[in-house]
Design an enzyme around this catalytic site. Structure first.
Site, PDB file in Angstrom:
ATOM      1  N   GLY A  61      20.767 -24.983 -13.230  1.00 43.56           N
ATOM      2  CA  GLY A  61      21.136 -25.149 -14.621  1.00 43.56           C
ATOM      3  C   GLY A  61      22.227 -24.283 -14.985  1.00 43.56           C
ATOM      4  N   ASP A  85      14.408 -26.627  -8.473  1.00 49.68           N
ATOM      5  CA  ASP A  85      14.839 -27.154  -9.436  1.00 49.68           C
ATOM      6  C   ASP A  85      14.798 -28.761  -9.152  1.00 49.68           C
ATOM      7  OD1 ASP A  85      16.839 -28.654 -11.489  1.00 49.68           O
ATOM      8  OD2 ASP A  85      17.483 -26.295 -11.573  1.00 49.68           O
ATOM      9  N   LEU A 115      16.483 -31.215 -10.796  1.00 52.06           N
ATOM     10  CA  LEU A 115      17.803 -31.515 -11.196  1.00 52.06           C
ATOM     11  C   LEU A 115      17.755 -32.582 -12.143  1.00 52.06           C
ATOM     12  CD1 LEU A 115      19.109 -32.199  -7.338  1.00 52.06           C
ATOM     13  CD2 LEU A 115      19.481 -30.066  -8.981  1.00 52.06           C
ATOM     14  N   ASN A 138      18.478 -31.945 -15.328  1.00 57.34           N
ATOM     15  CA  ASN A 138      19.463 -31.475 -16.080  1.00 57.34           C
ATOM     16  C   ASN A 138      20.414 -30.735 -15.379  1.00 57.34           C
ATOM     17  OD1 ASN A 138      20.602 -31.931 -18.796  1.00 57.34           O
ATOM     18  ND2 ASN A 138      20.209 -29.930 -19.086  1.00 57.34           N
ATOM     19  N   SER A 179      14.130 -17.821 -26.354  1.00 63.64           N
ATOM     20  CA  SER A 179      15.189 -18.157 -26.995  1.00 63.64           C
ATOM     21  C   SER A 179      15.002 -17.406 -28.384  1.00 63.64           C
ATOM     22  CB  SER A 179      15.088 -19.551 -27.369  1.00 63.64           C
ATOM     23  OG  SER A 179      16.010 -19.927 -28.386  1.00 63.64           O
ATOM     24  N   ALA A 180      16.153 -17.387 -29.284  1.00 66.29           N
ATOM     25  CA  ALA A 180      16.105 -16.824 -30.583  1.00 66.29           C
ATOM     26  C   ALA A 180      15.311 -17.624 -31.569  1.00 66.29           C
ATOM     27  CB  ALA A 180      17.595 -16.535 -31.020  1.00 66.29           C
ATOM     28  N   TYR A 217      10.524 -28.013 -28.998  1.00 69.87           N
ATOM     29  CA  TYR A 217      11.000 -27.303 -28.031  1.00 69.87           C
ATOM     30  C   TYR A 217      10.829 -25.831 -28.420  1.00 69.87           C
ATOM     31  CZ  TYR A 217      14.616 -24.108 -26.085  1.00 69.87           C
ATOM     32  OH  TYR A 217      15.309 -22.939 -25.526  1.00 69.87           O
ATOM     33  N   LYS A 275       8.391 -22.597 -26.330  1.00 69.17           N
ATOM     34  CA  LYS A 275       8.838 -21.203 -25.878  1.00 69.17           C
ATOM     35  C   LYS A 275       7.833 -20.082 -26.501  1.00 69.17           C
ATOM     36  CE  LYS A 275      12.206 -21.975 -23.705  1.00 69.17           C
ATOM     37  NZ  LYS A 275      12.621 -21.759 -22.228  1.00 69.17           N
ATOM     38  N   PHE A 300      20.523 -15.615 -27.645  1.00 66.96           N
ATOM     39  CA  PHE A 300      20.890 -16.088 -28.624  1.00 66.96           C
ATOM     40  C   PHE A 300      21.783 -17.526 -28.361  1.00 66.96           C
ATOM     41  CE2 PHE A 300      19.436 -13.467 -32.266  1.00 66.96           C
ATOM     42  CZ  PHE A 300      18.342 -13.016 -31.971  1.00 66.96           C
ATOM     43  N   ARG A 358      22.804 -30.379 -40.838  1.00 72.51           N
ATOM     44  CA  ARG A 358      21.975 -30.940 -39.770  1.00 72.51           C
ATOM     45  C   ARG A 358      20.403 -30.233 -39.978  1.00 72.51           C
ATOM     46  NH1 ARG A 358      23.090 -29.158 -33.647  1.00 72.51           N
ATOM     47  NH2 ARG A 358      22.549 -27.258 -34.311  1.00 72.51           N
TER      48      ARG A 358
HETATM   49  P1  NAD Z   1      19.612 -26.114 -18.301  1.00 72.43           P
HETATM   50  O1  NAD Z   1      19.064 -27.483 -18.534  1.00 72.43           O
HETATM   51  O2  NAD Z   1      21.120 -26.204 -17.692  1.00 72.43           O
HETATM   52  O3  NAD Z   1      18.888 -25.406 -17.103  1.00 72.43           O
HETATM   53  C1  NAD Z   1      17.413 -25.763 -16.853  1.00 72.43           C
HETATM   54  C2  NAD Z   1      17.034 -26.148 -15.397  1.00 72.43           C
HETATM   55  O4  NAD Z   1      15.594 -26.325 -15.409  1.00 72.43           O
HETATM   56  C3  NAD Z   1      17.784 -27.626 -15.119  1.00 72.43           C
HETATM   57  O5  NAD Z   1      18.639 -27.328 -13.991  1.00 72.43           O
HETATM   58  C4  NAD Z   1      16.743 -28.667 -14.836  1.00 72.43           C
HETATM   59  O6  NAD Z   1      16.985 -29.453 -13.952  1.00 72.43           O
HETATM   60  C5  NAD Z   1      15.535 -27.742 -14.361  1.00 72.43           C
HETATM   61  N1  NAD Z   1      14.226 -28.198 -14.748  1.00 72.43           N
HETATM   62  C6  NAD Z   1      13.863 -28.555 -15.989  1.00 72.43           C
HETATM   63  N2  NAD Z   1      12.461 -28.926 -15.939  1.00 72.43           N
HETATM   64  C7  NAD Z   1      12.098 -28.741 -14.639  1.00 72.43           C
HETATM   65  C8  NAD Z   1      10.794 -28.819 -13.854  1.00 72.43           C
HETATM   66  N3  NAD Z   1       9.724 -29.256 -14.361  1.00 72.43           N
HETATM   67  N4  NAD Z   1      10.934 -28.529 -12.550  1.00 72.43           N
HETATM   68  C9  NAD Z   1      11.959 -27.940 -12.112  1.00 72.43           C
HETATM   69  N5  NAD Z   1      13.187 -27.889 -12.517  1.00 72.43           N
HETATM   70  C10 NAD Z   1      13.019 -28.394 -13.684  1.00 72.43           C
HETATM   71  O7  NAD Z   1      19.294 -25.013 -19.476  1.00 72.43           O
HETATM   72  P2  NAD Z   1      19.882 -23.629 -19.568  1.00 72.43           P
HETATM   73  O8  NAD Z   1      21.053 -23.570 -20.866  1.00 72.43           O
HETATM   74  O9  NAD Z   1      20.293 -22.902 -18.245  1.00 72.43           O
HETATM   75  O10 NAD Z   1      18.647 -22.973 -20.117  1.00 72.43           O
HETATM   76  C11 NAD Z   1      17.738 -22.218 -19.126  1.00 72.43           C
HETATM   77  C12 NAD Z   1      16.594 -21.706 -19.860  1.00 72.43           C
HETATM   78  O11 NAD Z   1      16.945 -20.917 -20.960  1.00 72.43           O
HETATM   79  C13 NAD Z   1      15.859 -22.772 -20.505  1.00 72.43           C
HETATM   80  O12 NAD Z   1      14.341 -22.408 -20.316  1.00 72.43           O
HETATM   81  C14 NAD Z   1      16.029 -22.684 -21.798  1.00 72.43           C
HETATM   82  O13 NAD Z   1      15.240 -23.388 -22.790  1.00 72.43           O
HETATM   83  C15 NAD Z   1      16.519 -21.370 -22.080  1.00 72.43           C
HETATM   84  N6  NAD Z   1      17.451 -21.051 -23.212  1.00 72.43           N
HETATM   85  C16 NAD Z   1      18.541 -21.732 -23.384  1.00 72.43           C
HETATM   86  C17 NAD Z   1      19.701 -21.492 -24.284  1.00 72.43           C
HETATM   87  C18 NAD Z   1      20.841 -22.075 -24.417  1.00 72.43           C
HETATM   88  O14 NAD Z   1      21.366 -22.296 -25.530  1.00 72.43           O
HETATM   89  N7  NAD Z   1      21.406 -22.650 -23.144  1.00 72.43           N
HETATM   90  C19 NAD Z   1      19.192 -20.683 -25.173  1.00 72.43           C
HETATM   91  C20 NAD Z   1      18.000 -20.044 -25.324  1.00 72.43           C
HETATM   92  C21 NAD Z   1      16.981 -20.341 -24.206  1.00 72.43           C
HETATM   93  C1  WQD Z   2      25.415 -23.660 -33.562  1.00 71.13           C
HETATM   94  C2  WQD Z   2      26.225 -24.017 -35.008  1.00 71.13           C
HETATM   95  C3  WQD Z   2      25.483 -25.814 -36.183  1.00 71.13           C
HETATM   96  C4  WQD Z   2      27.049 -28.872 -33.595  1.00 71.13           C
HETATM   97  C5  WQD Z   2      20.474 -24.081 -30.692  1.00 71.13           C
HETATM   98  C6  WQD Z   2      18.943 -24.413 -30.366  1.00 71.13           C
HETATM   99  C7  WQD Z   2      18.301 -23.114 -30.009  1.00 71.13           C
HETATM  100  C8  WQD Z   2      19.181 -22.307 -28.506  1.00 71.13           C
HETATM  101  C9  WQD Z   2      20.758 -22.613 -28.733  1.00 71.13           C
HETATM  102  C10 WQD Z   2      17.772 -22.838 -26.936  1.00 71.13           C
HETATM  103  C11 WQD Z   2      25.267 -24.470 -36.183  1.00 71.13           C
HETATM  104  C12 WQD Z   2      26.779 -26.003 -35.989  1.00 71.13           C
HETATM  105  C13 WQD Z   2      26.664 -27.613 -34.028  1.00 71.13           C
HETATM  106  C14 WQD Z   2      28.057 -29.666 -34.079  1.00 71.13           C
HETATM  107  C15 WQD Z   2      28.268 -28.105 -35.862  1.00 71.13           C
HETATM  108  N1  WQD Z   2      18.745 -23.175 -27.599  1.00 71.13           N
HETATM  109  N2  WQD Z   2      27.224 -27.241 -35.216  1.00 71.13           N
HETATM  110  N3  WQD Z   2      28.394 -29.142 -35.178  1.00 71.13           N
HETATM  111  O1  WQD Z   2      21.741 -24.802 -33.481  1.00 71.13           O
HETATM  112  O2  WQD Z   2      22.106 -22.221 -33.161  1.00 71.13           O
HETATM  113  O3  WQD Z   2      20.939 -23.100 -31.577  1.00 71.13           O
HETATM  114  O4  WQD Z   2      21.048 -23.810 -29.216  1.00 71.13           O
HETATM  115  O5  WQD Z   2      17.017 -22.075 -26.952  1.00 71.13           O
HETATM  116  O6  WQD Z   2      17.265 -23.035 -29.675  1.00 71.13           O
HETATM  117  O7  WQD Z   2      18.308 -24.554 -31.578  1.00 71.13           O
HETATM  118  O8  WQD Z   2      23.239 -23.893 -31.624  1.00 71.13           O
HETATM  119  O9  WQD Z   2      25.391 -24.784 -30.893  1.00 71.13           O
HETATM  120  O10 WQD Z   2      23.570 -26.200 -31.976  1.00 71.13           O
HETATM  121  O11 WQD Z   2      24.894 -25.047 -33.284  1.00 71.13           O
HETATM  122  O12 WQD Z   2      28.593 -27.767 -36.934  1.00 71.13           O
HETATM  123  O13 WQD Z   2      28.320 -30.603 -33.687  1.00 71.13           O
HETATM  124  O14 WQD Z   2      27.209 -24.943 -34.964  1.00 71.13           O
HETATM  125  O15 WQD Z   2      25.034 -26.401 -37.521  1.00 71.13           O
HETATM  126  O16 WQD Z   2      25.632 -23.577 -37.357  1.00 71.13           O
HETATM  127  P1  WQD Z   2      21.813 -23.468 -32.674  1.00 71.13           P
HETATM  128  P2  WQD Z   2      24.085 -25.038 -31.762  1.00 71.13           P
END
Ligand code: NAD
Ligand code: WQD
Length: 335
Positions: free
Chosen positions: A10, A31, A33, A35, A124-125, A148, A152, A177, A289
């Protein structure tokens, strides 16, 4: 050190693997795959010259997961695997609870059985809900607003209880964040399946002409220009934070926020993106939103003090690198 990286194909996992391999750690990836795609591992090899061992297993299948622990010597685990789309979690809560919780419990059971105690977990935040004041520190009250986020928080609580029961565990919870950006090579980056929900992937699609207009969700928030304010962090800085967490000499149970500490509004991000990439981004202001909050940014003080974590990349780098990755991906698709 031999590190099992769950969800390593991912977005954040792949960048973290590059950091681990570059610092001579050995990496094993699991993984399913759901996503991500397999070519990520080839691209990691192009960047680092090394390819991790890979298992295409669903972590909800405990016996398959267990077979990895039987076969491989594992010193530490970084647990990224999980589903992460907020809106999908609202429409399919059971899918989220099942996938994120079962996979984690299976992992923790395997770790305990095979005496692997070092764990870094992707939180996550979102666990802070709508913070009452800013910046957010790790001791803020926790409250979630969607399934979701609840997965966490539930996993964090499981980890607290597990550590109380078995203090051999060495657990670091990292609360991210808003990660954006991509590796400088443009070989790995964020490649969400379907229409993106998050701001940067959507903004990139508009810049590339894949989507017509960026909807900015509201300009009546209590922020500098009325649009939502967040703490965007370059994914390579975030990845580096995982390396620091693994190398941290302090053991036990630790929680760190990973962000830059710098607030940025949606409009500020759009303007920076247009400026550095020299590309116009058509946008319109629409309704808020559901579930969005005015502002959220971290205090980076604890991660700096205990992990020596600082961010090397600027907002301009984040915009350049996100666009560079997207353009390269389009070139590949059209070939
Ligand atoms: P991502 O979807 O790109 O990566 C997650 C990976 O986990 C994917 O490759 C998916 O195929 C794999 N996966 C999901 N369920 C699985 C399962 N049951 N078995 C094996 N593999 C599985 O997401 P990311 O953005 O890289 O996020 C990674 C982690 O960080 C996640 O736990 C997410 O919740 C957390 N996180 C992400 C963000 C963000 O904004 N990207 C913010 C805060 C926290
Ligand atoms: C950022 C800002 C929207 C899309 C999410 C999850 C959080 C974490 C990170 C995993 C906000 C604005 C967005 C658009 C917009 N993920 N926006 N037009 O909501 O802070 O956090 O992703 O843990 O859990 O909730 O991120 O990128 O969706 O939004 O105006 O088409 O952009 O309103 O102010 P967010 P985001």
């Amino acid at each position: 050190m031999r590190v099992l990286v769950t969800g390593g194909c991912g977005y954040i996992g792949s960048h973290t693997i590059v950091e681990l391999l570059n610092s001579n750690m050995e990496v094993i990836v699991v993984d399913n795959l759901v996503n991500s795609s397999l070519d990520v591992l080839d691209n990691i090899k192009k960047i680092t010259g090394k390819k991790p061992t890979f298992y295409e297993y669903d972590m909800c299948d405990k016996e398959k997961l267990r077979s990895i622990f039987q076969k491989e010597k594992i010193d530490a685990v970084i647990h990224f695997a999980g589903l992460k789309a907020v809106s999908e979690s609202v429409s399919k809560p059971l899918l989220y609870y099942k996938n994120n919780l079962f996979s984690t419990i299976n992992l923790l059971e395997c770790m305990e059985e095979f005496n692997v105690y070092k764990l870094v977990f992707s939180s996550s935040a979102t666990v802070y809900g709508n913070p009452t004041h800013l910046p957010v520190t790790e001791d803020f009250p926790l409250k979630t607003t969607n399934p979701y986020g609840t997965t966490k928080l539930m996993i964090e609580n499981i980890l607290v209880d597990l550590y109380k029961a078995n203090s051999k565990f060495d657990i670091t919870i990292l609360r991210y964040f808003n990660p954006i950006g991509a590796h400088k090579s443009g070989l790995i980056g964020e490649n969400p399946k379907g229409i993106p929900n998050n701001l940067m992937p959507y903004l990139v699609n508009v810049a590339l002409g894949k989507s017509e207009v960026l909807n900015i969700y509201g300009n009546d928030y209590k922020t500098i220009d009325g649009t939502g304010v967040r703490d965007y962090i370059h994914v390579c800085d975030l990845a580096y934070g995982h390396l620091l967490a693994l190398k941290n000499s302090k053991s036990g149970f630790k929680i760190y926020n990973l962000g830059t500490g710098k607030p940025t509004s949606v409009l500020e991000l759009v303007k920076m993106f247009e400026k550095v990439n020299k590309v116009p981004v058509k946008y319109q202001i629409t309704n808020r939103r559901a579930g969005d909050i005015d502002a959220c940014y971290t205090s980076p003080a604890k991660a700096f003090k205990e992990l020596n974590f600082t961010c090397r990349y600027t907002l301009s780098d984040m915009c350049l690198d996100s666009y560079n990755f997207a353009k390269k991906s389009i070139d590949k698709e059209s070939r």
